[in-house]
Design a protein around this motif. Structure first.
Motif, short mmCIF file in Angstrom:
data_model
loop_
_atom_site.label_atom_id
_atom_site.label_comp_id
_atom_site.label_asym_id
_atom_site.label_seq_id
_atom_site.Cartn_x
_atom_site.Cartn_y
_atom_site.Cartn_z
N ASP A 277 1.05 -1.15 0.06
CA ASP A 277 -0.08 -0.01 0.05
C ASP A 277 0.69 1.25 0.11
O ASP A 277 1.97 1.38 0.67
N ASP A 278 0.74 2.11 -0.82
CA ASP A 278 1.32 3.37 -0.92
C ASP A 278 1.26 4.58 0.41
O ASP A 278 2.03 5.38 0.37
N GLU A 279 0.08 4.22 1.07
CA GLU A 279 -0.22 4.95 2.08
C GLU A 279 0.43 4.38 3.45
O GLU A 279 -0.32 3.17 3.82
N PRO A 280 1.25 4.92 4.20
CA PRO A 280 1.82 4.33 5.37
C PRO A 280 0.89 4.02 6.63
O PRO A 280 0.99 3.21 7.19
N LEU A 281 -0.15 5.21 6.86
CA LEU A 281 -1.21 4.88 7.58
C LEU A 281 -2.08 3.77 7.53
O LEU A 281 -2.34 2.81 8.25
N ALA A 282 -2.17 3.48 6.25
CA ALA A 282 -3.11 2.18 5.65
C ALA A 282 -2.42 1.00 6.00
O ALA A 282 -2.97 -0.32 6.63
N ARG A 283 -0.87 1.09 5.69
CA ARG A 283 -0.06 -0.52 6.05
C ARG A 283 -0.21 -0.50 7.54
O ARG A 283 -0.21 -1.66 7.99
N GLY B 285 6.97 -8.72 5.19
CA GLY B 285 7.39 -7.34 4.47
C GLY B 285 6.23 -6.57 4.02
O GLY B 285 5.09 -6.85 4.24
N GLU B 286 6.69 -5.30 3.70
CA GLU B 286 5.62 -4.31 3.47
C GLU B 286 6.26 -3.54 2.21
O GLU B 286 7.57 -3.11 2.29
N PHE B 287 5.56 -2.94 1.35
CA PHE B 287 5.87 -2.23 0.13
C PHE B 287 4.95 -1.26 -0.19
O PHE B 287 3.95 -1.32 0.17
N GLY B 288 5.48 -0.11 -0.51
CA GLY B 288 4.80 1.00 -0.82
C GLY B 288 4.66 1.60 -2.28
O GLY B 288 4.20 2.61 -2.80
N ASP B 289 5.07 0.49 -3.18
CA ASP B 289 4.96 0.92 -4.61
C ASP B 289 4.82 -0.61 -5.48
O ASP B 289 5.34 -1.42 -4.91
N GLY B 290 4.57 -0.40 -6.54
CA GLY B 290 4.17 -1.79 -7.45
C GLY B 290 5.36 -2.41 -7.69
O GLY B 290 5.53 -3.43 -7.74
N THR B 291 6.45 -1.64 -8.22
CA THR B 291 7.65 -2.19 -8.52
C THR B 291 8.51 -3.09 -7.34
O THR B 291 8.81 -4.24 -7.60
N SER B 292 8.59 -2.27 -6.38
CA SER B 292 9.34 -3.21 -5.31
C SER B 292 8.22 -3.97 -4.82
O SER B 292 9.01 -5.24 -4.31
N VAL C 233 -5.32 -1.73 -4.24
CA VAL C 233 -5.77 -1.64 -5.75
C VAL C 233 -5.10 -0.58 -6.68
O VAL C 233 -4.69 -0.62 -7.63
N GLU C 234 -5.18 0.60 -5.96
CA GLU C 234 -4.83 1.91 -6.74
C GLU C 234 -3.61 2.60 -6.00
O GLU C 234 -3.61 2.75 -4.96
N MET C 235 -2.54 2.47 -6.77
CA MET C 235 -1.49 3.16 -6.37
C MET C 235 -0.74 3.49 -7.58
O MET C 235 -0.82 3.56 -8.65
N PRO C 236 0.19 4.65 -7.26
CA PRO C 236 0.96 5.47 -8.27
C PRO C 236 1.62 4.55 -9.26
O PRO C 236 2.26 3.45 -8.61
N GLY C 237 1.76 4.63 -10.55
CA GLY C 237 2.84 3.70 -11.15
C GLY C 237 2.02 2.33 -11.60
O GLY C 237 0.81 2.32 -11.82
N LEU D 288 -7.83 -7.70 -1.53
CA LEU D 288 -7.56 -6.37 -1.97
C LEU D 288 -8.13 -5.27 -1.00
O LEU D 288 -8.93 -5.53 -0.29
N LEU D 289 -7.45 -4.20 -1.29
CA LEU D 289 -7.75 -3.04 -0.32
C LEU D 289 -8.03 -1.55 -1.34
O LEU D 289 -7.32 -1.58 -2.37
N THR D 290 -9.20 -0.99 -1.17
CA THR D 290 -9.42 0.03 -1.97
C THR D 290 -10.61 0.89 -1.48
O THR D 290 -11.30 0.53 -0.74
N ALA D 291 -10.45 2.24 -1.87
CA ALA D 291 -11.36 3.16 -1.32
C ALA D 291 -12.55 3.20 -2.14
O ALA D 291 -13.54 3.92 -1.71
N HIS D 292 -12.75 2.42 -3.40
CA HIS D 292 -13.70 2.72 -4.41
C HIS D 292 -14.03 1.36 -4.74
O HIS D 292 -13.58 0.34 -4.91
N ASP D 293 -15.65 0.96 -4.55
CA ASP D 293 -16.15 -0.16 -4.85
C ASP D 293 -16.47 -0.17 -6.30
O ASP D 293 -17.43 -0.15 -6.86
N GLY D 294 -15.34 -0.73 -7.02
CA GLY D 294 -15.51 -0.89 -8.48
C GLY D 294 -14.57 -2.03 -9.20
O GLY D 294 -14.25 -1.71 -10.41
#
Length: 248
Positions: free
Chosen positions: A9-15, A32-39, A56-60, A80-86
């Motif tokens: 998750d790219d949001e530290p508080l969400a992690r 482990g924990e990661f803040g972007d898709g590539t890593s 679900v939604e992260m930059p990159g 999956l974690l997301t703020a939008h139901d779609g």
């Protein structure tokens, strides 16, 4: 039962919110924990967790793209974690265990963890069957006008070279027209290990591991060469080397 977990998750508080809830439950270990898709992709390939919580939604690269890029046989259980139901259709296509809307409440989190514990034994059987699948015995390489078979047992390390990979075997180098991550899936994990996004090493070639301040490490091999091991891959590498010592 111990389920190894990675949080993406790219949001530290969400992690942090997921970590706090995990700490209240037995049978789950955060590895482990990661803040972007590539890593995250590289980390999941290296750590091979049983379960991932993925935004679900992260930059990159998005969380769904990370899951889709993983080989099906190595794809962990996913919540999956997301703020939008779609994203229900994509979640279904990737066989996600659950789909949690942010902010996640305790009751829904417990339901998702219960599902993971129920599904885990079946996931373990699938991975065991996959690990017993036949591994690649040799590499077919071009040497001028000839095709040469290089036995996997002679390969000491493999390094990425764009869309190709370079095999190092008994003092010779061979170019293979395959990407490194594809080769990694065809090798026996008990003998070979990815230590960096650009290199794979045969475990019994490693003679020394020198830890660095940034949690990377330098590996000295039997032929005197030195490779850098990324901190992303170090926990799994340390575990593999320990098992190798126990068998020696």
């Amino acid at each position: 039962m111990n389920i190894r977990v990675v949080i993406i998750d790219d949001e530290p508080l969400a992690r942090l919110a997921v970590k706090v809830r995990l700490s209240r439950r037995e049978g789950f270990t955060l590895v482990g924990e990661f803040g972007d898709g590539t890593s995250a992709y590289e980390g999941v390939m290296a750590l091979r967790p049983d379960l991932v919580f993925v935004d679900v939604e992260m930059p990159g690269k998005t969380g769904l793209e990370v899951l889709a890029a993983l080989p099906p046989a190595q794809r962990p259980m996913a919540i999956l974690l997301t703020a939008h139901d779609g994203f229900a259709v994509q979640a279904f296509e990737l066989a996600a265990l659950d789909y949690l809307l942010k902010p996640v409440d305790d009751e829904r989190m417990d339901e998702a963890l219960d599902r993971a514990q129920q599904a885990f034994p079946y996931r373990g059987q699938h991975r065991a069957a996959t690990s017993m699948a036949p591994k690649r015995p040799s590499f077919s390489v071009r040497a001028g006008s000839r095709t040469v078979l290089v036995p996997v047992a002679e390969v000491e390390r493999i390094e990425a070279d764009g869309d190709y990979a370079t095999l190092h075997a008994q003092g010779k180098t061979w170019l293979v027209r395959e990407r490194l991550h594809n080769l990694a899936m065809q090798l026996d994990a008990r003998q070979f290990h990815r230590v960096h996004r650009s290199s794979i090493v045969r475990l019994d070639m490693i003679t020394e591991v020198h830890s660095l301040t940034n949690r990377d490490a330098l590996l000295r091999l039997r032929d005197g060469s030195v490779l850098r091991a990324s901190r992303t891959y170090m926990p799994a590498l340390a575990e593999a080397l320990q098992h190798l010592d126990e068998k020696a």
